[in-house]
Design a protein around this motif. Sequence first.
Motif, mmCIF file in Angstrom:
data_model
loop_
_atom_site.group_PDB
_atom_site.id
_atom_site.type_symbol
_atom_site.label_atom_id
_atom_site.label_comp_id
_atom_site.label_asym_id
_atom_site.label_seq_id
_atom_site.Cartn_x
_atom_site.Cartn_y
_atom_site.Cartn_z
ATOM 1 N N UNK A 74 45.238 33.253 43.449
ATOM 2 C CA UNK A 74 45.588 34.522 43.227
ATOM 3 C C UNK A 74 45.771 34.705 41.808
ATOM 4 N N UNK A 75 45.911 35.546 41.494
ATOM 5 C CA UNK A 75 46.142 36.238 39.668
ATOM 6 C C UNK A 75 47.609 35.394 39.532
ATOM 7 N N UNK A 76 48.403 35.708 40.542
ATOM 8 C CA UNK A 76 49.797 35.239 40.554
ATOM 9 C C UNK A 76 49.993 33.883 40.449
ATOM 10 N N UNK A 77 48.929 32.808 40.872
ATOM 11 C CA UNK A 77 49.384 31.833 40.745
ATOM 12 C C UNK A 77 48.629 31.275 39.518
ATOM 13 N N UNK A 78 48.162 32.052 38.766
ATOM 14 C CA UNK A 78 47.146 31.468 37.683
ATOM 15 C C UNK A 78 47.937 32.032 36.540
ATOM 16 N N UNK A 110 40.550 35.985 41.718
ATOM 17 C CA UNK A 110 41.139 35.438 41.359
ATOM 18 C C UNK A 110 39.802 36.855 40.724
ATOM 19 N N UNK A 111 39.163 37.812 40.938
ATOM 20 C CA UNK A 111 37.850 38.824 39.919
ATOM 21 C C UNK A 111 38.519 39.149 39.050
ATOM 22 N N UNK A 112 39.812 39.180 38.880
ATOM 23 C CA UNK A 112 40.583 39.890 37.299
ATOM 24 C C UNK A 112 40.310 38.908 36.213
ATOM 25 N N UNK A 113 40.160 37.653 36.447
ATOM 26 C CA UNK A 113 40.904 36.193 35.152
ATOM 27 C C UNK A 113 38.913 36.759 35.209
ATOM 28 N N UNK A 114 38.113 36.494 36.483
ATOM 29 C CA UNK A 114 36.888 36.217 35.962
ATOM 30 C C UNK A 114 35.850 37.497 35.314
ATOM 31 N N UNK A 115 36.717 38.861 35.411
ATOM 32 C CA UNK A 115 35.827 40.178 34.448
ATOM 33 C C UNK A 115 36.969 39.856 33.456
#
Length: 122
Positions: A10-14, A66-71
């Motif tokens: 998840x984004x939170x874990x990243x 994690x599409x936020x980080x992928x983008x």
Amino acid sequence: MSFLLPKLTSKKEVDQAIKSTAEKVLVLRFGRDEDPVCLQLDDILSKTSSGLSKMAAIYLVDVDRTPVYTHYFDISYIPSTVFFFNGQHMKVDYGSHPRTTRTSPGMKSERAEKNNKKTLGP
């Protein structure tokens, strides 16, 4: 081999891994568990992880979760690796053609000779 390395799902874990990894290089492998090329890279990363444990932390990140980080990191090639040190993104350039040509004093590069021909004529 992806089961041998820790996964961030998840984004939170990243975010937490980026913030909490101090004095080590953080390596994030973005990809998919079922992708054969990712599995090859995961095998290499898992074999080197114990030897690098004092200087690097390696995590696997699923691009679909994690599409936020992928983008944000403009990940268009699978797998992709992203590096951090003390919470700061490290831009790493490998495998590209050098932009500048260095030559010894007195030697001219091909580019310099072409430029001279353009300005001086034939």
